[in-house]
Design an enzyme around this catalytic site. Structure first.
Site, PDB file in Angstrom:
ATOM      1  N   LYS A   3      -9.589  -1.812  -3.365  1.00 52.30           N
ATOM      2  CA  LYS A   3      -9.258  -0.405  -3.604  1.00 52.30           C
ATOM      3  C   LYS A   3     -10.493   0.343  -4.153  1.00 52.30           C
ATOM      4  O   LYS A   3     -11.487  -0.294  -4.553  1.00 52.30           O
ATOM      5  CB  LYS A   3      -8.081  -0.344  -4.582  1.00 52.30           C
ATOM      6  N   TYR A  61       1.877   3.337   2.333  1.00 51.11           N
ATOM      7  CA  TYR A  61       2.773   3.142   1.178  1.00 51.11           C
ATOM      8  C   TYR A  61       4.129   3.814   1.387  1.00 51.11           C
ATOM      9  O   TYR A  61       4.770   4.195   0.407  1.00 51.11           O
ATOM     10  CB  TYR A  61       2.098   3.692  -0.084  1.00 51.11           C
ATOM     11  N   ASN A  93      -5.453  -1.478 -10.118  1.00 53.79           N
ATOM     12  CA  ASN A  93      -5.355  -2.940 -10.001  1.00 53.79           C
ATOM     13  C   ASN A  93      -6.238  -3.552  -8.907  1.00 53.79           C
ATOM     14  O   ASN A  93      -5.992  -4.652  -8.422  1.00 53.79           O
ATOM     15  CB  ASN A  93      -3.887  -3.384  -9.909  1.00 53.79           C
ATOM     16  N   HIS A  95      -5.426  -4.777  -2.790  1.00 53.67           N
ATOM     17  CA  HIS A  95      -4.129  -4.753  -2.109  1.00 53.67           C
ATOM     18  C   HIS A  95      -4.016  -5.994  -1.237  1.00 53.67           C
ATOM     19  O   HIS A  95      -5.001  -6.424  -0.630  1.00 53.67           O
ATOM     20  CB  HIS A  95      -4.010  -3.509  -1.214  1.00 53.67           C
ATOM     21  N   GLU A 133       0.508  -3.303   8.638  1.00 60.78           N
ATOM     22  CA  GLU A 133      -0.679  -2.787   7.954  1.00 60.78           C
ATOM     23  C   GLU A 133      -1.950  -2.997   8.799  1.00 60.78           C
ATOM     24  O   GLU A 133      -2.813  -2.121   8.873  1.00 60.78           O
ATOM     25  CB  GLU A 133      -0.818  -3.450   6.584  1.00 60.78           C
TER      26      GLU A 133
HETATM   27  P1  DAT Z   1       1.565  -4.595  -4.714  1.00 64.95           P
HETATM   28  O1  DAT Z   1       0.300  -3.766  -4.615  1.00 64.95           O
HETATM   29  O2  DAT Z   1       1.392  -5.758  -5.638  1.00 64.95           O
HETATM   30  O3  DAT Z   1       2.126  -4.980  -3.367  1.00 64.95           O
HETATM   31  P2  DAT Z   1       3.642  -2.563  -4.808  1.00 64.95           P
HETATM   32  O4  DAT Z   1       3.645  -2.611  -3.311  1.00 64.95           O
HETATM   33  O5  DAT Z   1       4.959  -2.667  -5.508  1.00 64.95           O
HETATM   34  O6  DAT Z   1       2.670  -3.665  -5.426  1.00 64.95           O
HETATM   35  O7  DAT Z   1       2.978  -1.192  -5.293  1.00 64.95           O
HETATM   36  C1  DAT Z   1       1.831  -0.694  -4.643  1.00 64.95           C
HETATM   37  C2  DAT Z   1       0.856  -0.183  -5.672  1.00 64.95           C
HETATM   38  O8  DAT Z   1       1.446   0.895  -6.384  1.00 64.95           O
HETATM   39  C3  DAT Z   1       0.476  -1.200  -6.756  1.00 64.95           C
HETATM   40  O9  DAT Z   1      -0.562  -2.045  -6.345  1.00 64.95           O
HETATM   41  C4  DAT Z   1       0.070  -0.306  -7.874  1.00 64.95           C
HETATM   42  C5  DAT Z   1       0.990   0.886  -7.725  1.00 64.95           C
HETATM   43  N1  DAT Z   1       2.146   0.723  -8.623  1.00 64.95           N
HETATM   44  C6  DAT Z   1       3.205  -0.095  -8.465  1.00 64.95           C
HETATM   45  N2  DAT Z   1       4.072   0.016  -9.479  1.00 64.95           N
HETATM   46  C7  DAT Z   1       3.540   0.948 -10.308  1.00 64.95           C
HETATM   47  C8  DAT Z   1       3.944   1.532 -11.546  1.00 64.95           C
HETATM   48  N3  DAT Z   1       5.080   1.160 -12.132  1.00 64.95           N
HETATM   49  N4  DAT Z   1       3.121   2.447 -12.115  1.00 64.95           N
HETATM   50  C9  DAT Z   1       1.966   2.822 -11.522  1.00 64.95           C
HETATM   51  N5  DAT Z   1       1.528   2.323 -10.348  1.00 64.95           N
HETATM   52  C10 DAT Z   1       2.299   1.402  -9.756  1.00 64.95           C
HETATM   53 MG    MG Z   2       2.969  -3.881  -1.869  1.00 65.11          MG
END
Ligand code: DAT
Ligand code: MG
Length: 152
Positions: free
Chosen positions: A11, A51, A114, A117, A128
């Site tokens: 990212k 997303y 974080n 991805h 994707e």
């Molecule tokens: P991942 O990236 O582990 O697949 P995800 O698909 O649930 O997780 O969410 C996508 C991204 O969105 C994640 O990497 C960071 C952001 N995100 C997820 N939950 C969040 C939250 N509670 N607050 C802020 N950002 C969040």
């Molecule tokens: Mg995800």
């Protein structure tokens, strides 16, 4: 052997923090094969598709502007159970819960920064990869150390 492809992206924070090589290295050292790679600054429309499952979440607008804020290193990694193991290498979504030794557990603190991805399964990986790469950007090649990484 169930060879899979997974979509992995460094990212914008990971690119800015100089973690591209570190993240590539972890997949390489584990034994995975790089099938595609490019540096790209995605549009908001592209990220809204990527997303789309998270549309409606309170953090969605912030997530989209963060992801559009600079170049992302988009990659396809290939090998046995690449989706599941890729997620293990990344660590838990929230770095506060990520184990040390994982990418997020070693390099991140905030869930909104974080670093990386990874596709959460084979179906989302296909979707994707189709969204981020053209067919001709995906390389099909035999890696020289294959018989040293896999017994069968
Ligand atoms: P991942 O990236 O582990 O697949 P995800 O698909 O649930 O997780 O969410 C996508 C991204 O969105 C994640 O990497 C960071 C952001 N995100 C997820 N939950 C969040 C939250 N509670 N607050 C802020 N950002 C969040
Ligand atoms: Mg995800």
């Amino acid at each position: 052997m169930s060879t899979e492809q997974t979509f992995i992206a460094v990212k914008p924070d990971g690119v800015q923090r100089g973690l591209v090589g570190e993240i590539i290295g972890r997949f390489e050292r584990r034994g995975y094969k790089l099938a595609a790679i490019k540096l790209v600054t995605p549009s908001k429309e592209h990220l809204e598709k990527h997303y789309e499952d998270l549309k409606g979440k309170p953090f969605f607008p912030g997530l989209i502007s963060y992801m559009a804020s600079g170049p992302v290193c988009a990659m396809v990694w290939e090998g046995r159970e690449a989706c599941k193991v890729g997620r293990q290498l990344l660590g838990a979504t929230n770095p506060m819960a990520s184990q040390p030794g994982t990418i997020r557990g070693d390099f991140a603190i905030d869930v909104g920064r974080n670093v990386c991805h990874g596709s959460d399964g084979v179906d989302s990986a296909k979707k994707e990869i189709d969204l981020w790469f053209k067919k001709e950007e995906i390389n099909s090649w035999k890696k020289a150390d294959e018989s040293w990484v896999y017994e069968n």
